[in-house]
Scaffold this motif. Structure first.
Motif, short mmCIF file in Angstrom:
data_model
loop_
_atom_site.label_atom_id
_atom_site.label_comp_id
_atom_site.label_asym_id
_atom_site.label_seq_id
_atom_site.Cartn_x
_atom_site.Cartn_y
_atom_site.Cartn_z
N GLY A 72 6.28 -2.55 7.22
CA GLY A 72 7.14 -1.47 6.76
C GLY A 72 6.47 -0.11 6.83
O GLY A 72 5.27 0.02 7.01
N GLY A 73 7.31 0.92 6.68
CA GLY A 73 6.81 2.29 6.53
C GLY A 73 6.55 3.05 7.80
O GLY A 73 6.02 4.17 7.75
N TYR A 74 6.91 2.47 8.95
CA TYR A 74 6.56 3.10 10.23
C TYR A 74 7.27 4.44 10.41
O TYR A 74 8.44 4.60 10.06
CB TYR A 74 6.95 2.18 11.38
N SER A 75 6.54 5.40 10.98
CA SER A 75 7.16 6.65 11.41
C SER A 75 6.46 7.14 12.67
O SER A 75 5.22 7.10 12.75
CB SER A 75 7.08 7.72 10.32
N LYS A 76 7.24 7.57 13.62
CA LYS A 76 6.71 8.25 14.80
C LYS A 76 6.94 9.73 14.58
O LYS A 76 8.08 10.19 14.47
CB LYS A 76 7.42 7.78 16.07
N ASN A 77 5.86 10.49 14.50
CA ASN A 77 5.93 11.88 14.08
C ASN A 77 5.69 12.81 15.26
O ASN A 77 4.81 12.57 16.08
CB ASN A 77 4.89 12.16 13.00
N GLY A 78 6.45 13.89 15.32
CA GLY A 78 6.29 14.86 16.38
C GLY A 78 7.65 15.27 16.92
O GLY A 78 8.69 14.91 16.35
N PRO A 79 7.67 16.02 18.00
CA PRO A 79 6.48 16.49 18.70
C PRO A 79 5.71 17.55 17.91
O PRO A 79 6.31 18.31 17.16
CB PRO A 79 7.05 17.08 19.99
N GLU A 80 4.39 17.55 18.10
CA GLU A 80 3.54 18.56 17.47
C GLU A 80 3.43 19.75 18.42
O GLU A 80 4.38 20.12 19.08
CB GLU A 80 2.19 17.94 17.11
N GLY A 105 1.71 -2.46 6.82
CA GLY A 105 1.79 -2.12 8.24
C GLY A 105 0.56 -2.52 9.03
O GLY A 105 -0.57 -2.53 8.52
N VAL A 106 0.78 -2.85 10.30
CA VAL A 106 -0.29 -3.17 11.24
C VAL A 106 0.02 -2.44 12.54
O VAL A 106 1.11 -2.58 13.10
CB VAL A 106 -0.41 -4.68 11.51
N LEU A 107 -0.93 -1.65 13.02
CA LEU A 107 -0.81 -0.93 14.28
C LEU A 107 -1.70 -1.64 15.29
O LEU A 107 -2.92 -1.70 15.12
CB LEU A 107 -1.22 0.53 14.10
N ALA A 108 -1.10 -2.20 16.34
CA ALA A 108 -1.83 -3.05 17.29
C ALA A 108 -1.89 -2.38 18.65
O ALA A 108 -0.87 -2.03 19.23
CB ALA A 108 -1.17 -4.42 17.40
N PHE A 109 -3.11 -2.26 19.18
CA PHE A 109 -3.35 -1.71 20.50
C PHE A 109 -3.76 -2.84 21.44
O PHE A 109 -4.75 -3.54 21.18
CB PHE A 109 -4.48 -0.67 20.46
N LEU A 162 -10.84 -8.05 2.88
CA LEU A 162 -11.45 -6.78 2.50
C LEU A 162 -10.66 -5.95 1.51
O LEU A 162 -11.23 -5.08 0.85
CB LEU A 162 -11.73 -5.93 3.76
N GLY A 163 -9.33 -6.15 1.40
CA GLY A 163 -8.59 -5.38 0.40
C GLY A 163 -7.38 -4.68 0.98
O GLY A 163 -6.79 -5.12 1.98
N VAL A 164 -7.01 -3.55 0.35
CA VAL A 164 -5.79 -2.83 0.72
C VAL A 164 -6.11 -1.35 0.91
O VAL A 164 -7.09 -0.82 0.39
CB VAL A 164 -4.70 -2.99 -0.35
N THR A 165 -5.22 -0.71 1.66
CA THR A 165 -5.35 0.72 1.93
C THR A 165 -4.97 1.53 0.70
O THR A 165 -4.01 1.21 -0.01
CB THR A 165 -4.44 1.11 3.11
N LYS A 166 -5.72 2.60 0.46
CA LYS A 166 -5.35 3.62 -0.51
C LYS A 166 -5.36 4.96 0.23
O LYS A 166 -6.35 5.32 0.84
CB LYS A 166 -6.33 3.66 -1.68
N GLY A 167 -4.23 5.67 0.15
CA GLY A 167 -4.13 6.94 0.85
C GLY A 167 -2.92 6.96 1.74
O GLY A 167 -1.95 6.22 1.54
N ASP A 168 -2.96 7.81 2.75
CA ASP A 168 -1.82 7.96 3.66
C ASP A 168 -2.34 8.62 4.93
O ASP A 168 -2.66 9.81 4.95
CB ASP A 168 -0.73 8.83 3.01
N ALA A 169 -2.45 7.85 6.00
CA ALA A 169 -3.04 8.35 7.23
C ALA A 169 -2.04 8.32 8.36
O ALA A 169 -1.13 7.49 8.40
CB ALA A 169 -4.27 7.52 7.62
N VAL A 211 1.47 8.47 14.70
CA VAL A 211 2.14 7.38 14.00
C VAL A 211 1.67 7.34 12.55
O VAL A 211 0.47 7.36 12.26
CB VAL A 211 1.86 6.02 14.69
N GLY A 212 2.64 7.26 11.63
CA GLY A 212 2.36 7.06 10.22
C GLY A 212 2.79 5.69 9.77
O GLY A 212 3.51 4.97 10.47
N GLY A 213 2.35 5.32 8.58
CA GLY A 213 2.73 4.02 8.02
C GLY A 213 1.60 3.31 7.31
O GLY A 213 1.84 2.48 6.43
N LEU A 214 0.35 3.63 7.66
CA LEU A 214 -0.79 3.00 6.99
C LEU A 214 -1.08 3.80 5.73
O LEU A 214 -1.75 4.82 5.76
CB LEU A 214 -1.99 2.97 7.94
N ARG A 215 -0.55 3.32 4.62
CA ARG A 215 -0.64 4.07 3.37
C ARG A 215 -0.65 3.12 2.19
O ARG A 215 -0.46 1.90 2.34
CB ARG A 215 0.52 5.06 3.25
#
Length: 867
Positions: free
Chosen positions: A450-458, A484-488, A569-576, A475-479
């Motif tokens: 959940g929480g995905y966002s494609k942001n822009g154009p910048e 969320g998982v962003l896979a390359f 390892l745990g969970v994310t804190k913040g918003d990147a 891309v936002g969502g890791l918060r």
């Protein structure tokens, strides 16, 4: 498919005509507006290595922005090689438009003249240093003091009714010259070169109050720089004045700054016009307009200006494929006949291009040339950069006075440098710095949860107020609370150790970021080897830095994931937000090489091509007192293995960042380097010293470094130990300052007397409310006393959050055995010493202190012999 379609688009061609010289190299494009906060932010080494001629900044004790007080930055700027400090006198006031006090225009002007008087009288106390000051009485007068707004003189624009502005200019000019007849005054400092500037100059000429330097802003395009400089020079000829020096004291937009491929286009226009110019101030003070990172690190833009500042000789004609058209391939070049070198800086286009050097003089270059091609990549606004990447090192024949280089895979965000030298002398040709690299855009990656966002154009050519972003989107969502998982999905060419570089950013004042600071995410490769990454903070949204790690990859395909949760390892804190991921396969040998013939030569040092088998095409020959200076990158504060390769029996001495190390040894010597940029200078002490190159290799563990936790020190007054999750051991010391009673004292041990580096791990998140678009974080300072001696004042730049810790290294002299380090702070007074800033522009506190690491700067003399 027909033949034309099969060939594809025509190749771009940039022609560098070495046979047509256009005048001495000027170097004026490296100026900075509010780029200096105070002595140490940025460090003197970083300032000096950018080669700025001019800085524009606020009036002393002004309340417009924190830091940048003119008379405080003047001495260190001049010591770093700077020429002039332009003082924005209206920046004494808050607000924009300026909130100058008074019920009427006459009252406001009278008060402003009092401000000007005080500034000049204070400058007169500085002796010869005042010759480096240029006074700017009014800034953007058409939109401020003499515009039509609430805070103007009479709400009537001077462009339609100029009498009040002209009279104010005359009064200010007379006042400054009466107080200091040798003072220089600059103006009119308009937003653009308005047609009404003609009337200003006519008035100034008629009343004998012409500016000593003509200034205006070019928040436009490089094409308009060229056009308007030419227009102004024609105006001078028509009016029978000048030619006067020109300073374009604000140039370029948010989308351009930090991006080497964009800035080279501005540099080319400014250098061709032979004027001075200062980068515009869109963001925070004290980082050389998004060139410096932390106090002592450099991003890609800094390395571009470092290369620009080392051009020498005469500029030559450059014919671009699309002349004077922004966002296309552009460049600048010089020819130094004494060095027998031609240098070109270019960039601004993707793909492939022909870089054609023509008009090569056979007496200068011979029949074969040595070619060194390097790339200066974009590394984000707050992302540090190593030295430029070596792409090619080769020798090519000269045919009919011409050499063509056809680089593939150009990146429009990068700038590139080519250096031509005489070849055929047996130079050892060096391999590329990087064997393979690939970029993967976050918006092209796979996101689950959940929480995905494609942001822009910048930022883009049609949105120059926004920040440059790779691919234009992120891309936002890791918060906090995300799954969320962003896979390359990546594919690499061979087994090896790869640099994995995550370009990302978190706005330091975002709601979810305020609590903890840097956003933590979790990396896995093919579902294995979990590790936590802390992504960088920025001063605004879509400000990019990078977090680096290394991964072992086998040849073939892999999936690299960044996740907001990890079962181990745990969970994310913040918003990147994530911009892109880079994979880089470097050379196995991590030694960085810096050839002396391409370095900064002074004091009669010269380039010689008479020594076969040198590492590059030539060497530097130093007479007694001659110097060669290398600008060297170190990833972290600490020991490095430093080798000065010399030829023959000459002698010299070595200094690092102004610290005298001792005589030049034959072989590797362990030395302390500061994280970021280091200035390494060799000075000849014999009649002739031949320097081939400088080599910087990883530490061999020969300089003992000892860490001391701040919470183990002696605390007095309000200083206290407090929990910070990202401090070492989760604790750090805060509350040092607001007077000497609130202090931290640490006892450290030195095994010998001499110079040591104190590497202070600290945080500073102080940021008072701003009056407009500049975020205005505040630098804190600490007064550091060693064994009760007079304190050394150390300025600490913002880390964007009190739970975000950086290192800053300070040289001190220690005695053998036990030493006491005492940290205190207090709010600094204004220039006169009897008043203090009332708007939180000067902090009373030292930063939060986590730990101090003590390292000898160099080995003891008995241990200094190379291995």
């Amino acid at each position: 498919m027909d033949a034309v379609a099969a060939e594809g688009p025509a190749r771009e061609k940039l022609t560098i005509d070495l046979g047509t010289e256009t005048g001495p190299f000027h170097g004026g494009a490296s100026g900075t507006l509010y780029g200096l906060y105070g002595d140490g932010v940025p460090s003197r080494v970083v300032v000096e290595g950018m080669y700025p001629r001019t800085v524009t900044t606020k009036a002393q004790d002004g309340v417009q922005h924190p830091g940048g007080d003119a008379l405080e930055i003047l001495p260190p700027f001049v010591a770093a090689g700077g020429k002039d400090v332009y003082v924005y006198l209206p920046d004494f006031y808050r607000g924009f438009p300026y909130e100058w006090p008074g019920a009427t225009g006459e009252e406001r002007l009278a008060g402003h003249l009092d401000v000007i008087r005080r500034q000049v009288e204070q400058a007169l106390t500085l002796g010869e240093l005042r010759s480096h000051i240029v006074y700017v009485p009014f800034n953007e007068p058409e939109g401020n003091m003499f515009g039509d707004g609430e805070w103007s003189y009479d709400r009537v624009s001077w462009r339609s009714e100029p009498d009040h502005y002209f009279a104010a200019w005359e009064a200010a000019h007379h006042l400054i010259k009466e107080l200091d007849p040798d003072a220089r005054v600059a103006g009119p400092n308009t937003c653009v070169l308005y047609p009404e500037v003609r009337g200003f100059l006519e008035f100034a000429k008629a009343h004998d109050v012409l500016p000593d330097i003509v200034t205006w802003h070019e928040l436009s395009s490089p094409a308009e720089v060229r056009t308007n400089i030419a227009k102004y020079r024609e105006l001078e000829r028509e009016l029978g004045i000048g030619p006067l020096p020109v300073n374009i004291n604000e140039y370029a937009h948010n989308y351009h700054v930090s991006v080497p491929g964009q800035m080279i286009q501005w540099i080319a226009a400014i250098e061709e016009s032979k004027v001075d110019a200062d980068l515009a101030y869109w963001n925070i003070a004290g980082n050389l307009n998004d060139s410096a990172v932390e106090a002592n690190k450099a991003n890609g833009q800094w390395w571009l200006y470092n290369a620009y500042g080392q051009l020498s000789g005469n500029t030559v004609r450059v014919l671009a494929p699309h002349p004077n058209e922004q966002y296309t391939l552009q460049g600048i070049a010089t020819l130094d006949r004494d060095k027998r070198q031609a240098r070109a800086l270019f960039g601004g286009a993707d793909g492939t291009a022909d870089i054609v050097f023509e008009g090569l003089d056979a007496e200068v270059f011979g029949s074969v040339v040595h070619v060194r091609l390097t790339e200066i990549p974009w590394t984000g606004q707050v992302g540090p950069s190593a030295e430029p990447l070596r792409l090619r090192d080769e020798e090519l024949p000269v045919s009919d006075g011409k050499v063509t280089l056809s680089p593939e895979g150009l990146n429009a965000m990068s700038a590139y440098q080519v250096i031509l030298s005489p070849g055929g002398h047996g130079a050892v040709l060096l391999p590329p710095s990087v064997r393979w690299k690939q970029t993967y855009e976050a918006e092209d990656a796979t996101y689950t949860g959940g929480g995905y966002s494609k942001n822009g154009p910048e930022g883009s050519p049609s949105a120059v107020d926004r920040f440059a972003t790779s691919g234009g989107y992120h891309v936002g969502g890791l918060r906090t609370g995300s799954d969320g998982v962003l896979a390359f999905d990546v594919e690499v060419p061979q087994d090896g150790t790869y640099d994995l570089v995550v370009f990302a950013g978190s706005h330091n004042l975002a709601d979810l970021v305020r609590e903890q600071g840097p956003t933590n995410v979790f990396l896995r490769v093919d579902g294995e080897d979990p590790r936590e990454l802390r992504l960088p903070l920025g001063y605004k949204p879509a400000v990019w830095g990078h977090t680096d790690t290394r991964v072992e990859l086998s040849a073939g395909r892999h999936r690299i994931t960044l996740a907001a949760q990890d079962p181990d390892l745990g969970v994310t804190k913040g918003d990147a937000c994530v911009d892109k991921l880079d994979l880089v396969l470097r050379e196995e040998d991590e030694t960085a090489l810096y050839d002396a013939e391409f370095a900064d030569l002074r004091g009669g040092a010269r380039v010689s091509h008479a020594h076969r088998g040198a590492s590059g095409p030539a060497v530097a020959v130093l007479p007694r007192g001659g110097t060669v200076t290398f600008w060297v990158h170190a990833a972290d504060d600490g020991e490095a293995s430093v080798t000065v390769d010399v030829l023959g029996p000459g002698e010299g001495v070595l200094s690092v960042n102004g610290e005298e190390i001792g005589r030049v040894e034959r072989g590797a010597v362990p030395l302390f380097l500061a994280g970021g940029v280091n200035k390494v200078t060799v000075t000849g002490t014999s009649d002739r010293l031949i320097v081939d190159r400088l080599r910087i290799a990883p530490s061999r563990g020969l300089l003992p470094a000892t860490e001391y936790a701040a919470e183990e020190g002696v605390l007095t007054g309000a200083a206290r130990v407090t929990g910070y999750p990202y401090a070492t051991g989760g604790k750090a010391v805060e509350g040092v300052g607001a007077g000497p009673a609130n202090a931290l004292a640490l006892t450290v041990t030195a095994d010998r007397a001499g110079r040591h580096a104190l590497t202070i791990r600290y945080s500073n998140g102080e940021q008072p409310p701003s009056t407009h678009y500049n975020p205005d974080p505040v630098c804190r300072h600490a007064d550091v006393s060693v064994n009760g001696a007079p304190a050394q004042r150390v300025l600490f730049p913002t880390t964007f959050h009190f739970n975000n810790f950086w290192n800053l290294s300070v040289p001190v002299t220690l005695r053998p055995g036990l030493n006491t380090l005492t940290f205190t702070a207090d709010q600094l007074p204004d220039f006169g010493g009897d008043t203090r800033n009332e708007f939180g522009r000067r902090s009373a506190y030292a930063p939060v202190i986590d730990r101090v690491t003590v390292t000898p700067i160099a080995p003891a003399e008995a241990d200094a012999r190379p291995l």
